[in-house]
Design an enzyme around this catalytic site. Structure first.
Site, short mmCIF file in Angstrom:
data_model
loop_
_atom_site.label_atom_id
_atom_site.label_comp_id
_atom_site.label_asym_id
_atom_site.label_seq_id
_atom_site.Cartn_x
_atom_site.Cartn_y
_atom_site.Cartn_z
N HIS A 1 -55.81 32.78 123.33
CA HIS A 1 -57.21 33.19 123.27
C HIS A 1 -57.92 32.69 124.52
O HIS A 1 -57.74 31.54 124.93
CB HIS A 1 -57.91 32.55 122.06
CG HIS A 1 -57.38 32.97 120.74
ND1 HIS A 1 -57.98 33.95 119.99
CD2 HIS A 1 -56.31 32.54 120.04
CE1 HIS A 1 -57.30 34.11 118.88
NE2 HIS A 1 -56.27 33.27 118.87
N HIS B 1 -49.58 34.23 121.42
CA HIS B 1 -50.79 34.76 122.03
C HIS B 1 -51.72 33.62 122.42
O HIS B 1 -51.68 32.55 121.84
CB HIS B 1 -51.51 35.75 121.11
CG HIS B 1 -51.96 35.20 119.80
ND1 HIS B 1 -51.11 34.91 118.76
CD2 HIS B 1 -53.20 34.89 119.35
CE1 HIS B 1 -51.80 34.45 117.72
NE2 HIS B 1 -53.07 34.43 118.06
#
Length: 149
Positions: free
Chosen positions: A105, A103
Protein backbone atom coordinates in the site's frame (compact mmCIF):
# COMPACT_ATOMS: atom_id res chain seq x y z
CA UNK A 1 3.21 -22.73 4.83
CA UNK A 2 -0.12 -22.02 3.14
CA UNK A 3 -0.34 -22.50 -0.62
CA UNK A 4 -0.92 -19.54 -2.94
CA UNK A 5 -4.60 -19.21 -3.94
CA UNK A 6 -4.80 -18.32 -7.63
CA UNK A 7 -8.42 -17.18 -7.16
CA UNK A 8 -7.56 -14.21 -4.91
CA UNK A 9 -8.83 -10.83 -6.06
CA UNK A 10 -5.42 -9.56 -7.19
CA UNK A 11 -4.79 -12.69 -9.28
CA UNK A 12 -8.18 -12.05 -10.88
CA UNK A 13 -7.16 -8.44 -11.59
CA UNK A 14 -3.92 -9.66 -13.17
CA UNK A 15 -5.91 -12.02 -15.42
CA UNK A 16 -8.32 -9.22 -16.38
CA UNK A 17 -11.30 -10.90 -14.71
CA UNK A 18 -11.86 -7.93 -12.38
CA UNK A 19 -11.30 -4.33 -13.50
CA UNK A 20 -8.76 -2.08 -11.84
CA UNK A 21 -7.77 1.54 -12.35
CA UNK A 22 -4.18 1.03 -13.49
CA UNK A 23 -1.30 3.37 -12.81
CA UNK A 24 1.60 1.40 -14.26
CA UNK A 25 2.24 -2.04 -15.69
CA UNK A 26 5.26 -3.87 -17.05
CA UNK A 27 6.25 -7.53 -17.40
CA UNK A 28 6.75 -7.97 -13.64
CA UNK A 29 4.66 -5.36 -11.80
CA UNK A 30 1.18 -3.88 -11.72
CA UNK A 31 0.36 -0.67 -9.83
CA UNK A 32 -3.28 0.37 -9.48
CA UNK A 33 -5.60 2.44 -7.32
CA UNK A 34 -7.02 0.86 -4.16
CA UNK A 35 -10.77 0.52 -4.73
CA UNK A 36 -11.41 1.25 -1.03
CA UNK A 37 -8.85 4.00 -0.42
CA UNK A 38 -7.79 5.11 3.03
CA UNK A 39 -6.82 8.46 1.52
CA UNK A 40 -6.85 10.19 -1.86
CA UNK A 41 -4.12 8.67 -4.01
CA UNK A 42 -4.03 5.30 -2.19
CA UNK A 43 -2.18 3.00 -4.59
CA UNK A 44 -1.30 -0.69 -4.55
CA UNK A 45 1.75 -2.26 -6.14
CA UNK A 46 1.84 -6.01 -6.77
CA UNK A 47 4.19 -8.45 -8.45
CA UNK A 48 2.81 -10.51 -11.28
CA UNK A 49 4.62 -13.55 -9.88
CA UNK A 50 2.27 -15.58 -7.67
CA UNK A 51 3.37 -14.89 -4.09
CA UNK A 52 1.12 -15.14 -1.04
CA UNK A 53 3.13 -12.48 0.80
CA UNK A 54 6.65 -11.31 1.63
CA UNK A 55 7.34 -14.47 3.63
CA UNK A 56 7.11 -16.81 0.63
CA UNK A 57 8.12 -14.53 -2.25
CA UNK A 58 11.24 -15.16 -4.25
CA UNK A 59 13.92 -12.58 -3.30
CA UNK A 60 14.18 -11.45 -6.93
CA UNK A 61 10.42 -10.77 -6.95
CA UNK A 62 10.77 -8.73 -3.75
CA UNK A 63 13.67 -6.71 -5.20
CA UNK A 64 11.73 -5.91 -8.37
CA UNK A 65 8.61 -5.07 -6.38
CA UNK A 66 10.34 -2.65 -4.02
CA UNK A 67 12.18 -0.85 -6.82
CA UNK A 68 8.73 -0.16 -8.28
CA UNK A 69 7.29 0.73 -4.86
CA UNK A 70 9.96 3.39 -4.38
CA UNK A 71 9.27 4.97 -7.77
CA UNK A 72 5.47 4.84 -7.38
CA UNK A 73 5.75 6.30 -3.84
CA UNK A 74 7.77 9.23 -5.18
CA UNK A 75 5.19 9.80 -7.91
CA UNK A 76 2.30 9.59 -5.42
CA UNK A 77 3.96 12.16 -3.17
CA UNK A 78 4.57 14.49 -6.11
CA UNK A 79 1.11 13.99 -7.64
CA UNK A 80 -0.69 14.89 -4.42
CA UNK A 81 1.78 17.40 -2.96
CA UNK A 82 1.86 15.22 0.14
CA UNK A 83 3.86 15.95 3.28
CA UNK A 84 4.88 12.28 3.40
CA UNK A 85 4.00 8.83 2.14
CA UNK A 86 2.80 5.86 4.17
CA UNK A 87 4.05 2.52 2.79
CA UNK A 88 2.71 -0.70 4.32
CA UNK A 89 2.71 -4.40 3.65
CA UNK A 90 0.96 -7.12 5.69
CA UNK A 91 1.83 -10.81 6.09
CA UNK A 92 -0.79 -13.35 7.19
CA UNK A 93 -4.13 -12.70 8.92
CA UNK A 94 -2.66 -11.84 12.33
CA UNK A 95 -0.95 -8.82 10.74
CA UNK A 96 -4.07 -7.65 8.91
CA UNK A 97 -3.51 -9.26 5.51
CA UNK A 98 -6.87 -9.90 3.85
CA UNK A 99 -5.84 -10.42 0.21
CA UNK A 100 -3.33 -13.24 -0.05
CA UNK A 101 -1.24 -11.95 -2.94
CA UNK A 102 1.87 -9.95 -2.05
CA UNK A 103 0.97 -6.27 -2.24
CA UNK A 104 2.22 -2.93 -0.94
CA UNK A 105 0.00 0.00 0.00
CA UNK A 106 1.19 3.52 -0.80
CA UNK A 107 -0.84 6.35 0.71
CA UNK A 108 0.00 10.07 0.53
CA UNK A 109 -0.10 11.64 3.99
CA UNK A 110 -0.78 15.17 5.11
CA UNK A 111 -0.09 16.75 8.49
CA UNK A 112 -3.21 16.61 10.65
CA UNK A 113 -5.32 14.56 8.19
CA UNK A 114 -6.26 11.10 9.49
CA UNK A 115 -6.60 8.06 7.25
CA UNK A 116 -10.07 6.87 6.39
CA UNK A 117 -11.14 3.35 7.34
CA UNK A 118 -10.58 0.54 4.86
CA UNK A 119 -14.23 -0.48 5.12
CA UNK A 120 -15.12 -3.64 3.21
CA UNK A 121 -17.79 -3.00 0.62
CA UNK A 122 -17.30 0.79 0.46
CA UNK A 123 -15.88 1.43 -2.98
CA UNK A 124 -14.61 4.79 -4.21
CA UNK A 125 -16.06 6.45 -7.30
CA UNK A 126 -14.24 4.99 -10.32
CA UNK A 127 -14.02 8.41 -12.03
CA UNK A 128 -12.22 9.83 -8.98
CA UNK A 129 -9.84 6.86 -8.94
CA UNK A 130 -9.16 7.39 -12.66
CA UNK A 131 -8.34 11.06 -12.05
CA UNK A 132 -5.98 10.11 -9.20
CA UNK A 133 -4.28 7.48 -11.39
CA UNK A 134 -3.83 10.07 -14.15
CA UNK A 135 -2.12 12.42 -11.70
CA UNK A 136 0.26 9.67 -10.57
CA UNK A 137 1.01 8.64 -14.18
CA UNK A 138 1.79 12.28 -15.02
CA UNK A 139 4.25 12.39 -12.12
CA UNK A 140 5.85 9.15 -13.34
CA UNK A 141 6.09 10.54 -16.86
CA UNK A 142 7.69 13.73 -15.54
CA UNK A 143 10.28 11.57 -13.79
CA UNK A 144 11.12 10.07 -17.23
CA UNK A 145 12.55 6.84 -15.87
CA UNK A 146 9.53 4.57 -15.23
CA UNK A 147 8.96 2.66 -12.02
CA UNK A 148 11.20 -0.34 -12.54
CA UNK A 149 14.45 1.32 -13.55
Amino acid sequence: MTVYDSDNVFAKILRGEIPAVKIYEDADILAFMDAMPQGDGHALVIPKAPSRNLLDADPATVATLFRAVQRIARAVRTAFGADGVFVSQYNEPASGQTVFHLHVHIIPRFEGVPLRGHAAGTFADRAVLAEHAARIRAALDADNAGPAS
